[in-house]
Design a protein around this motif. Structure first.
Motif, mmCIF file in Angstrom:
data_model
loop_
_atom_site.group_PDB
_atom_site.id
_atom_site.type_symbol
_atom_site.label_atom_id
_atom_site.label_comp_id
_atom_site.label_asym_id
_atom_site.label_seq_id
_atom_site.Cartn_x
_atom_site.Cartn_y
_atom_site.Cartn_z
ATOM 1 N N ASN A 1 37.985 45.701 27.836
ATOM 2 C CA ASN A 1 37.552 46.795 28.702
ATOM 3 C C ASN A 1 37.616 46.350 30.151
ATOM 4 N N PRO A 2 38.367 47.065 30.990
ATOM 5 C CA PRO A 2 38.420 46.679 32.400
ATOM 6 C C PRO A 2 37.062 46.868 33.065
ATOM 7 N N SER A 3 36.723 45.967 33.951
ATOM 8 C CA SER A 3 35.448 46.081 34.652
ATOM 9 C C SER A 3 35.643 46.883 35.929
ATOM 10 N N PRO A 4 34.573 47.470 36.426
ATOM 11 C CA PRO A 4 34.690 48.163 37.714
ATOM 12 C C PRO A 4 34.998 47.140 38.805
ATOM 13 N N THR A 5 35.669 47.565 39.824
ATOM 14 C CA THR A 5 36.062 46.650 40.887
ATOM 15 C C THR A 5 34.835 46.064 41.584
ATOM 16 N N VAL A 6 34.943 44.815 42.023
ATOM 17 C CA VAL A 6 33.825 44.167 42.694
ATOM 18 C C VAL A 6 34.074 44.011 44.184
ATOM 19 N N ARG A 7 35.242 44.432 44.637
ATOM 20 C CA ARG A 7 35.532 44.332 46.064
ATOM 21 C C ARG A 7 34.693 45.334 46.839
ATOM 22 N N LYS B 1 50.438 37.873 33.461
ATOM 23 C CA LYS B 1 50.098 37.431 34.807
ATOM 24 C C LYS B 1 48.598 37.591 35.006
ATOM 25 N N PRO B 2 48.012 36.832 35.928
ATOM 26 C CA PRO B 2 46.568 36.942 36.141
ATOM 27 C C PRO B 2 46.201 38.308 36.711
ATOM 28 N N ALA B 3 45.036 38.780 36.333
ATOM 29 C CA ALA B 3 44.541 40.044 36.870
ATOM 30 C C ALA B 3 44.279 39.867 38.364
ATOM 31 N N ALA B 4 44.408 40.930 39.112
ATOM 32 C CA ALA B 4 44.167 40.880 40.553
ATOM 33 C C ALA B 4 42.726 40.474 40.839
ATOM 34 N N TYR B 5 42.483 39.977 42.040
ATOM 35 C CA TYR B 5 41.149 39.540 42.437
ATOM 36 C C TYR B 5 40.134 40.656 42.196
ATOM 37 N N GLY B 6 39.062 40.327 41.497
ATOM 38 C CA GLY B 6 38.000 41.290 41.244
ATOM 39 C C GLY B 6 38.308 42.289 40.152
ATOM 40 N N ARG B 7 39.383 42.082 39.383
ATOM 41 C CA ARG B 7 39.785 43.051 38.366
ATOM 42 C C ARG B 7 39.800 42.468 36.957
ATOM 43 N N ALA B 8 39.048 41.407 36.704
ATOM 44 C CA ALA B 8 38.982 40.819 35.370
ATOM 45 C C ALA B 8 38.290 41.788 34.420
ATOM 46 N N CYS B 9 38.620 41.694 33.132
ATOM 47 C CA CYS B 9 37.955 42.561 32.160
ATOM 48 C C CYS B 9 36.490 42.127 32.024
ATOM 49 N N ILE B 10 35.694 42.959 31.406
ATOM 50 C CA ILE B 10 34.257 42.691 31.289
ATOM 51 C C ILE B 10 33.997 41.390 30.542
ATOM 52 N N ASN B 11 34.749 41.148 29.455
ATOM 53 C CA ASN B 11 34.527 39.937 28.657
ATOM 54 C C ASN B 11 34.852 38.675 29.451
ATOM 55 N N CYS B 12 35.971 38.666 30.159
ATOM 56 C CA CYS B 12 36.348 37.486 30.947
ATOM 57 C C CYS B 12 35.393 37.292 32.121
ATOM 58 N N ALA B 13 34.982 38.375 32.756
ATOM 59 C CA ALA B 13 34.065 38.275 33.891
ATOM 60 C C ALA B 13 32.710 37.733 33.442
ATOM 61 N N ARG B 14 32.266 38.127 32.261
ATOM 62 C CA ARG B 14 30.963 37.694 31.763
ATOM 63 C C ARG B 14 30.913 36.180 31.573
#
Length: 75
Positions: free
Chosen positions: A48-54, A10-23
């Protein structure tokens, strides 16, 4: 031909993408077994999970809002 589901997770919650996907601004699809995301698994990189952006969404308190309104009246 039969279509098969590419992503069983399932898709990661809003603002919770891993570092690689967020980049690379890609949707982070979590794996069904909970071991990282589909993209990192496919690319054989560490997920690696990224820190939350919310943001907490703190709003100005009443006195601050009143002070700003007084500033506007003075203009």
């Amino acid at each position: 031909m039969e279509k098969t589901a590419r992503n069983n997770g399932k898709p990661a919650a809003y603002g919770r993408a891993c570092i690689n996907c967020a980049r690379v601004k890609r949707k982070c699809m979590l794996r069904a077994n909970g071991d990282g995301c589909e993209r990192c698994f496919r690319l054989k990189v560490e997920c690696n999970p990224s820190p939350t952006v919310r943001r907490s969404g703190s709003r100005p308190n009443g006195s601050q809002a009143a002070r700003l309104e007084q500033k506007l009246d003075g203009l």
